[in-house]
Write a protein that holds these residues in place. Structure first.
Motif, PDB file in Angstrom:
ATOM      1  N   HIS A  34     -20.764  31.620  -3.002  1.00  0.00           N
ATOM      2  CA  HIS A  34     -20.092  30.343  -2.736  1.00  0.00           C
ATOM      3  C   HIS A  34     -20.142  30.014  -1.254  1.00  0.00           C
ATOM      4  CE1 HIS A  34     -16.169  31.881  -1.230  1.00  0.00           C
ATOM      5  NE2 HIS A  34     -16.284  32.842  -2.139  1.00  0.00           N
ATOM      6  N   VAL A  35     -19.737  28.789  -0.921  1.00  0.00           N
ATOM      7  CA  VAL A  35     -19.958  28.298   0.446  1.00  0.00           C
ATOM      8  C   VAL A  35     -18.700  28.225   1.302  1.00  0.00           C
ATOM      9  CG1 VAL A  35     -21.975  26.940  -0.253  1.00  0.00           C
ATOM     10  CG2 VAL A  35     -19.735  25.842  -0.241  1.00  0.00           C
ATOM     11  N   VAL A  36     -17.540  28.437   0.664  1.00  0.00           N
ATOM     12  CA  VAL A  36     -16.300  28.256   1.435  1.00  0.00           C
ATOM     13  C   VAL A  36     -15.772  29.593   1.969  1.00  0.00           C
ATOM     14  CG1 VAL A  36     -15.583  26.098   0.321  1.00  0.00           C
ATOM     15  CG2 VAL A  36     -14.945  28.287  -0.712  1.00  0.00           C
ATOM     16  N   ALA A  37     -14.673  29.496   2.736  1.00  0.00           N
ATOM     17  CA  ALA A  37     -14.065  30.692   3.310  1.00  0.00           C
ATOM     18  C   ALA A  37     -13.278  31.448   2.230  1.00  0.00           C
ATOM     19  CB  ALA A  37     -13.134  30.281   4.447  1.00  0.00           C
ATOM     20  N   PRO A  41      -8.973  28.079  -2.278  1.00  0.00           N
ATOM     21  CA  PRO A  41      -8.816  28.291  -3.729  1.00  0.00           C
ATOM     22  C   PRO A  41     -10.026  28.995  -4.347  1.00  0.00           C
ATOM     23  CG  PRO A  41      -8.132  26.067  -3.112  1.00  0.00           C
ATOM     24  CD  PRO A  41      -8.699  26.686  -1.873  1.00  0.00           C
ATOM     25  N   LYS A  42     -11.245  28.553  -3.957  1.00  0.00           N
ATOM     26  CA  LYS A  42     -12.440  29.162  -4.555  1.00  0.00           C
ATOM     27  C   LYS A  42     -12.632  30.602  -4.058  1.00  0.00           C
ATOM     28  CE  LYS A  42     -16.331  26.954  -3.761  1.00  0.00           C
ATOM     29  NZ  LYS A  42     -17.332  25.900  -3.973  1.00  0.00           N
ATOM     30  N   GLY A  43     -12.411  30.818  -2.776  1.00  0.00           N
ATOM     31  CA  GLY A  43     -12.548  32.162  -2.214  1.00  0.00           C
ATOM     32  C   GLY A  43     -11.589  33.134  -2.889  1.00  0.00           C
ATOM     33  N   SER A  94     -19.815  17.426  -7.266  1.00  0.00           N
ATOM     34  CA  SER A  94     -20.681  16.429  -6.615  1.00  0.00           C
ATOM     35  C   SER A  94     -22.104  16.947  -6.407  1.00  0.00           C
ATOM     36  CB  SER A  94     -20.112  16.076  -5.241  1.00  0.00           C
ATOM     37  OG  SER A  94     -18.738  15.866  -5.315  1.00  0.00           O
ATOM     38  N   LYS A  95     -22.339  18.222  -6.688  1.00  0.00           N
ATOM     39  CA  LYS A  95     -23.621  18.822  -6.314  1.00  0.00           C
ATOM     40  C   LYS A  95     -24.549  19.122  -7.495  1.00  0.00           C
ATOM     41  CE  LYS A  95     -21.600  20.594  -2.073  1.00  0.00           C
ATOM     42  NZ  LYS A  95     -21.031  21.716  -1.337  1.00  0.00           N
ATOM     43  N   PHE A  96     -24.311  18.426  -8.638  1.00  0.00           N
ATOM     44  CA  PHE A  96     -25.128  18.694  -9.835  1.00  0.00           C
ATOM     45  C   PHE A  96     -26.037  17.536 -10.209  1.00  0.00           C
ATOM     46  CE2 PHE A  96     -21.670  21.709 -10.165  1.00  0.00           C
ATOM     47  CZ  PHE A  96     -22.298  22.841 -10.653  1.00  0.00           C
ATOM     48  N   PHE A 169     -21.026   9.405   8.419  1.00  0.00           N
ATOM     49  CA  PHE A 169     -20.200  10.376   7.686  1.00  0.00           C
ATOM     50  C   PHE A 169     -21.078  11.380   6.955  1.00  0.00           C
ATOM     51  CE2 PHE A 169     -17.309   6.848   8.140  1.00  0.00           C
ATOM     52  CZ  PHE A 169     -16.082   7.450   8.317  1.00  0.00           C
ATOM     53  N   ARG A 170     -20.752  12.652   7.091  1.00  0.00           N
ATOM     54  CA  ARG A 170     -21.445  13.651   6.271  1.00  0.00           C
ATOM     55  C   ARG A 170     -20.885  13.539   4.847  1.00  0.00           C
ATOM     56  NH1 ARG A 170     -19.436  18.124   2.910  1.00  0.00           N
ATOM     57  NH2 ARG A 170     -21.333  19.150   2.275  1.00  0.00           N
ATOM     58  N   ILE A 171     -21.819  13.605   3.874  1.00  0.00           N
ATOM     59  CA  ILE A 171     -21.399  13.644   2.471  1.00  0.00           C
ATOM     60  C   ILE A 171     -22.102  14.804   1.764  1.00  0.00           C
ATOM     61  CG2 ILE A 171     -20.847  11.183   2.184  1.00  0.00           C
ATOM     62  CD1 ILE A 171     -23.679  10.954   0.824  1.00  0.00           C
ATOM     63  N   PRO A 192     -25.622  20.037   4.086  1.00  0.00           N
ATOM     64  CA  PRO A 192     -24.923  21.186   3.494  1.00  0.00           C
ATOM     65  C   PRO A 192     -23.583  21.440   4.194  1.00  0.00           C
ATOM     66  CG  PRO A 192     -27.136  21.795   4.235  1.00  0.00           C
ATOM     67  CD  PRO A 192     -26.868  20.415   4.739  1.00  0.00           C
ATOM     68  N   PHE A 193     -22.668  22.006   3.427  1.00  0.00           N
ATOM     69  CA  PHE A 193     -21.322  22.296   3.935  1.00  0.00           C
ATOM     70  C   PHE A 193     -21.380  23.192   5.180  1.00  0.00           C
ATOM     71  CE2 PHE A 193     -17.205  24.709   3.311  1.00  0.00           C
ATOM     72  CZ  PHE A 193     -16.377  23.648   3.594  1.00  0.00           C
ATOM     73  N   SER A 194     -22.321  24.133   5.175  1.00  0.00           N
ATOM     74  CA  SER A 194     -22.401  25.101   6.283  1.00  0.00           C
ATOM     75  C   SER A 194     -22.717  24.431   7.629  1.00  0.00           C
ATOM     76  CB  SER A 194     -23.465  26.154   5.980  1.00  0.00           C
ATOM     77  OG  SER A 194     -24.699  25.520   5.712  1.00  0.00           O
ATOM     78  N   GLU A 209     -15.562  13.657   4.691  1.00  0.00           N
ATOM     79  CA  GLU A 209     -14.448  13.624   3.723  1.00  0.00           C
ATOM     80  C   GLU A 209     -14.295  15.004   3.117  1.00  0.00           C
ATOM     81  OE1 GLU A 209     -15.420  10.959   0.453  1.00  0.00           O
ATOM     82  OE2 GLU A 209     -17.169  12.161  -0.062  1.00  0.00           O
ATOM     83  N   ASN A 210     -13.046  15.466   3.002  1.00  0.00           N
ATOM     84  CA  ASN A 210     -12.831  16.779   2.411  1.00  0.00           C
ATOM     85  C   ASN A 210     -11.364  16.999   2.056  1.00  0.00           C
ATOM     86  OD1 ASN A 210     -13.924  19.376   1.562  1.00  0.00           O
ATOM     87  ND2 ASN A 210     -15.528  18.927   3.063  1.00  0.00           N
ATOM     88  N   THR A 211     -11.110  18.170   1.462  1.00  0.00           N
ATOM     89  CA  THR A 211      -9.732  18.497   1.062  1.00  0.00           C
ATOM     90  C   THR A 211      -9.000  19.127   2.249  1.00  0.00           C
ATOM     91  OG1 THR A 211     -10.439  20.696   0.407  1.00  0.00           O
ATOM     92  CG2 THR A 211     -10.474  18.984  -1.293  1.00  0.00           C
ATOM     93  N   SER A 213      -7.594  21.945   2.319  1.00  0.00           N
ATOM     94  CA  SER A 213      -7.935  23.373   2.430  1.00  0.00           C
ATOM     95  C   SER A 213      -9.283  23.589   3.127  1.00  0.00           C
ATOM     96  CB  SER A 213      -7.891  23.995   1.032  1.00  0.00           C
ATOM     97  OG  SER A 213      -9.020  24.736   0.743  1.00  0.00           O
ATOM     98  N   ASN A 214     -10.267  22.745   2.832  1.00  0.00           N
ATOM     99  CA  ASN A 214     -11.562  22.886   3.514  1.00  0.00           C
ATOM    100  C   ASN A 214     -11.479  22.429   4.975  1.00  0.00           C
ATOM    101  OD1 ASN A 214     -12.857  23.985   1.331  1.00  0.00           O
ATOM    102  ND2 ASN A 214     -13.917  22.129   0.720  1.00  0.00           N
ATOM    103  N   ILE A 215     -10.712  21.383   5.237  1.00  0.00           N
ATOM    104  CA  ILE A 215     -10.586  20.891   6.618  1.00  0.00           C
ATOM    105  C   ILE A 215      -9.898  21.952   7.480  1.00  0.00           C
ATOM    106  CG2 ILE A 215      -9.466  19.131   8.092  1.00  0.00           C
ATOM    107  CD1 ILE A 215      -9.786  17.134   5.719  1.00  0.00           C
ATOM    108  N   ASP A 236     -13.521  19.071  -6.946  1.00  0.00           N
ATOM    109  CA  ASP A 236     -13.231  20.008  -8.015  1.00  0.00           C
ATOM    110  C   ASP A 236     -14.538  20.746  -8.285  1.00  0.00           C
ATOM    111  OD1 ASP A 236     -10.554  19.895  -9.642  1.00  0.00           O
ATOM    112  OD2 ASP A 236     -12.086  20.662 -11.013  1.00  0.00           O
ATOM    113  N   TYR A 237     -14.451  21.918  -8.894  1.00  0.00           N
ATOM    114  CA  TYR A 237     -15.648  22.753  -9.026  1.00  0.00           C
ATOM    115  C   TYR A 237     -16.009  23.024 -10.484  1.00  0.00           C
ATOM    116  CZ  TYR A 237     -14.201  23.914  -4.258  1.00  0.00           C
ATOM    117  OH  TYR A 237     -13.831  23.857  -2.952  1.00  0.00           O
ATOM    118  N   LEU A 238     -17.292  23.295 -10.695  1.00  0.00           N
ATOM    119  CA  LEU A 238     -17.732  23.790 -11.995  1.00  0.00           C
ATOM    120  C   LEU A 238     -18.137  25.249 -11.805  1.00  0.00           C
ATOM    121  CD1 LEU A 238     -18.330  22.796 -14.912  1.00  0.00           C
ATOM    122  CD2 LEU A 238     -20.719  22.723 -14.250  1.00  0.00           C
TER     123      LEU A 238
HETATM  124  C1  SIN Z   1     -16.837  23.307  -1.340  1.00  0.00           C
HETATM  125  O1  SIN Z   1     -15.615  23.118  -1.368  1.00  0.00           O
HETATM  126  O2  SIN Z   1     -17.412  24.099  -2.053  1.00  0.00           O
HETATM  127  C2  SIN Z   1     -17.674  22.553  -0.338  1.00  0.00           C
HETATM  128  C3  SIN Z   1     -17.331  21.121  -0.293  1.00  0.00           C
HETATM  129  C4  SIN Z   1     -18.275  20.354   0.613  1.00  0.00           C
HETATM  130  O3  SIN Z   1     -19.494  20.562   0.571  1.00  0.00           O
HETATM  131  O4  SIN Z   1     -17.787  19.500   1.347  1.00  0.00           O
END
Ligand code: SIN
Length: 329
Positions: A34-37, A41-43, A94-96, A169-171, A192-194, A209-211, A213-215, A236-238
């Motif tokens: 995964h890409v987050v810290a 929530p996902k970590g 958003s990434k599918f 804006f990054r999307i 990419p998020f990274s 734009e972000n949540t 928790s990610n910000i 939200d995630y799949l």
């Molecule tokens: C994520 O929460 O997995 C990353 C979201 C993003 O790419 O902004």
């Protein structure tokens, strides 16, 4: 007599080989990328899943978690999954886009008024059907995981849509999100998020734009002086795996893995609910970024500017799906 003894010896030898074989059978490894810290929530969900599997399946199944895009970034993970290089991921819905148009639903601005509505829709028959929308492409959704509602961060205060005009804006990789920013006369950039922190820090882009928790966890608030509490969309995630891997697991193992996953998702969702409040407060307390609240009249302007995006994507997503999601509010 001699024949009986040799038969017994042969049977014993075979059973010994089988017993030794199964005792030393290689464990099934599930790489979860995964890409987050980790403090998100996902970590937290991924780490919980790893612990539950270790507790219940011992050395039959080993989960390895790779956070922070260490193994694969957004643009590679699904390809890698189809090649068998990773078994589990939870990309944002958003990434599918390359695999299904149906999940674009979740990017429509102002579709869900809160996370309860997101949850209600996902639990409905239509929401559950979407988990299977990519089976023909070799991917299967095992469940949804929440993060939260999106906020707009920027180098300048955004109170009304006209304030965003001309800003970059990054999307995430989503045509719906691109259309959303184009509707504001802004410039969307799929990245990419990274890369987001560096792009913001070097001022190559103006906002994102972000949540909460990610910000917070990726320190975007340290390089963005303003955050508008717009709640205009959802991340939200799949939780996804490859159909081949999933169907190839022995039935009993698959059942146990799914049970652990469901429990880890429930835990991740409770972390999401908590972080939506606590990370917002941490950002406010840091005084690095000013959180701007919108009046009802200002918010109405954002809705009016962004909502025309719906009709652009209605054909791809399906009106019945949009109506079903909206009615969960
Ligand atoms: C994520 O929460 O997995 C990353 C979201 C993003 O790419 O902004």
């Amino acid at each position: 007599m001699f024949r009986t003894v040799s038969k017994i010896l042969a049977v014993t030898a075979v059973s010994t080989v089988l017993a030794v074989g199964s005792a030393f059978a290689a464990p099934i490894t599930i790489k979860f990328s995964h890409v987050v810290a980790e403090n998100t929530p996902k970590g937290q969900m991924a780490n919980k899943f790893k612990d539950l599997v270790a507790e219940r399946l011992g050395d039959k199944v080993i989960v390895e978690v790779f956070p922070n895009s260490q193994l694969f970034g957004d643009n590679k993970v699904l390809e890698a999954m189809l090649l068998g290089d990773v078994q589990l991921a939870a990309p944002s819905l958003s990434k599918f886009e390359r695999y299904t148009k149906s999940l674009q639903l979740f990017d429509l601005p102002f579709l869900f008024k809160d996370m309860a509505a997101v949850e209600k829709f996902q639990k409905s028959a239509k929401g559950q059907e979407l988990l299977k929308s990519m089976e023909s492409k070799g991917l299967i959704g095992l469940g949804y995981l929440h993060n939260g509602l999106k906020q707009l961060s920027s180098s300048k205060p955004l109170k009304v849509p006209a304030d965003a005009s001309g800003l970059k804006f990054r999307i995430m990789t989503s045509d719906v999100l691109a259309a959303q920013f184009e509707a504001l006369d802004a410039v969307p950039l799929k990245k990419p998020f990274s890369e987001v922190f560096t792009l913001l820090q070097t001022k190559a882009i103006d906002g994102q734009e972000n949540t909460w928790s990610n910000i917070y966890s990726k320190k975007f608030f340290e390089v963005q002086p303003y955050i508008t509490e717009s709640n205009h969309g959802v991340i939200d995630y799949l939780v996804v795996t490859s159909t081949e891997f999933w169907k190839g697991l022995p039935d009993d193992i698959r059942g146990e893995v799914k049970k652990a996953l469901d429990e880890a998702i429930a835990f991740g969702n409770s972390v999401a609910a908590e972080k939506a409040t606590s990370d917002r407060q941490r950002i406010i307390d840091s005084k690095r970024s000013k959180v701007l609240e919108l009046t009802d009249a200002e918010r109405d302007q954002w809705v009016k500017a962004m909502k025309p995006v719906w009709s652009k994507f209605e054909k791809d997503i399906g009106k019945d799906l949009i109506d079903a999601a909206y009615s969960s509010n």
